[in-house]
Design a protein around this motif. Structure first.
Motif, short mmCIF file in Angstrom:
data_model
loop_
_atom_site.label_atom_id
_atom_site.label_comp_id
_atom_site.label_asym_id
_atom_site.label_seq_id
_atom_site.Cartn_x
_atom_site.Cartn_y
_atom_site.Cartn_z
N ARG A 172 0.86 -1.18 0.00
CA ARG A 172 0.00 0.00 0.00
C ARG A 172 0.90 1.24 0.00
NH1 ARG A 172 -4.76 1.41 4.44
NH2 ARG A 172 -5.70 3.16 3.29
N ILE A 173 0.77 2.04 -1.04
CA ILE A 173 1.61 3.23 -1.19
C ILE A 173 0.73 4.45 -1.01
CG2 ILE A 173 3.15 4.49 -2.73
CD1 ILE A 173 3.63 1.80 -4.16
N ARG A 174 1.18 5.38 -0.16
CA ARG A 174 0.35 6.55 0.14
C ARG A 174 1.15 7.84 0.09
NH1 ARG A 174 -3.02 4.47 5.38
NH2 ARG A 174 -0.98 3.82 6.12
N ALA A 175 0.43 8.93 -0.05
CA ALA A 175 1.00 10.27 0.06
C ALA A 175 0.15 11.01 1.07
CB ALA A 175 1.01 10.98 -1.29
N GLY A 176 0.39 10.75 2.35
CA GLY A 176 -0.46 11.31 3.39
C GLY A 176 -1.89 10.84 3.18
N ALA A 177 -2.82 11.81 3.24
CA ALA A 177 -4.23 11.48 2.99
C ALA A 177 -4.62 11.81 1.56
CB ALA A 177 -5.11 12.25 3.97
N ARG A 178 -3.65 12.21 0.73
CA ARG A 178 -3.96 12.72 -0.60
C ARG A 178 -3.95 11.65 -1.69
NH1 ARG A 178 0.03 15.76 1.53
NH2 ARG A 178 1.53 15.12 -0.05
N MET A 179 -3.32 10.52 -1.44
CA MET A 179 -3.23 9.47 -2.46
C MET A 179 -3.10 8.12 -1.79
SD MET A 179 -3.03 8.87 -5.83
CE MET A 179 -2.35 10.33 -6.64
N ASP A 180 -3.76 7.12 -2.36
CA ASP A 180 -3.73 5.76 -1.80
C ASP A 180 -3.71 4.77 -2.96
OD1 ASP A 180 -3.91 3.50 -0.26
OD2 ASP A 180 -5.61 4.19 0.93
N VAL A 181 -2.66 3.94 -3.00
CA VAL A 181 -2.53 2.93 -4.06
C VAL A 181 -2.36 1.57 -3.40
CG1 VAL A 181 -1.34 2.27 -6.17
CG2 VAL A 181 -1.27 4.66 -5.41
N ARG A 182 -3.26 0.65 -3.66
CA ARG A 182 -3.18 -0.71 -3.11
C ARG A 182 -2.76 -1.67 -4.22
NH1 ARG A 182 -6.29 -1.16 1.86
NH2 ARG A 182 -7.34 0.82 2.32
N ILE A 183 -1.65 -2.37 -3.99
CA ILE A 183 -1.11 -3.27 -5.01
C ILE A 183 -1.05 -4.69 -4.45
CG2 ILE A 183 0.85 -3.74 -6.52
CD1 ILE A 183 1.68 -0.82 -6.22
#
Length: 201
Positions: free
Chosen positions: A91-102
């Motif tokens: 799970r890659i995130r940029a704070g609360a601004r972006m969320d990518v689940r791989i």
């Protein structure tokens, strides 16, 4: 702003049992703390200058305090919402601004890959182009993940982007790569034990 409460409580969002957090907030901390200090100095200065005008003084004070909280919130969001790797995937995130689940099975390769985004993208929180998503911190990324199939990245307001390559920053880039590879190895071992077939990463 909700991240401030998690920060004070020393809690992490979305880090479950058996999962490892991969921090990325360290690179942006000096800039944000410096900006926060400037905001506090500005608030004190404006407060003194407007002391004889109570209405304007209180309006500006509220705005200044809100600004300081917002800056603190950006750092809190990065600290309390780290990248996460575990059995459920990456799970890659940029704070609360972006969320990518791989899902792990969609990772074709992961490598340490230090990059500095182009000038026009360096100051942005993310850049999506031709199926490539860049999430720089401190104007750099250091981990590249190539996928076998596209995944959906979700932005703060719900906007969705399909990506096949993700480049992100981690405070310990090589350790992050090792952690992802370890998770892939564990998945491979489990599938081997179950008699499944796994494509090497």
């Amino acid at each position: 702003m909700a991240s401030l409460g998690l920060w004070v409580a020393r809690r992490r969002d979305g880090v479950g049992a058996g999962e490892r957090e991969l921090g990325y907030a360290r690179a942006q901390a000096p800039m944000l703390y410096g900006f926060m200090f400037v905001c506090v100095v500005e608030a004190v200065g404006v407060s003194v200058l407007l002391a004889k005008n109570p209405v304007v003084h209180w309006i500006m004070l509220v705005l200044d305090v809100y600004t300081v909280l917002m800056v603190a919130g950006f750092q809190a969001a990065a600290v309390t919402r780290p990248h996460v790797v575990g059995p459920r995937g990456l799970r890659i995130r940029a704070g609360a601004r972006m969320d990518v689940r791989i899902p792990l099975e969609r990772i074709a390769s992961v490598r340490y890959d230090l990059r500095f985004p182009k000038t026009e993208t360096a100051g942005r929180e993310s850049q999506e182009r031709d199926g490539v998503l860049e999430l720089p911190v401190g104007a750099q990324t250091c981990v590249t993940v190539e996928l076998t199939e596209p995944v959906t990245a979700v932005k703060l307001l719900g906007q969705r982007v399909e990506v096949r390559t993700v480049r992100f920053h981690a405070d310990e880039g090589r350790a992050a790569v090792a952690a992802v590879r370890e998770a892939l190895d564990r998945q491979r071992e489990k599938k081997d034990e179950a008699g499944g077939v796994v494509t090497p990463a």
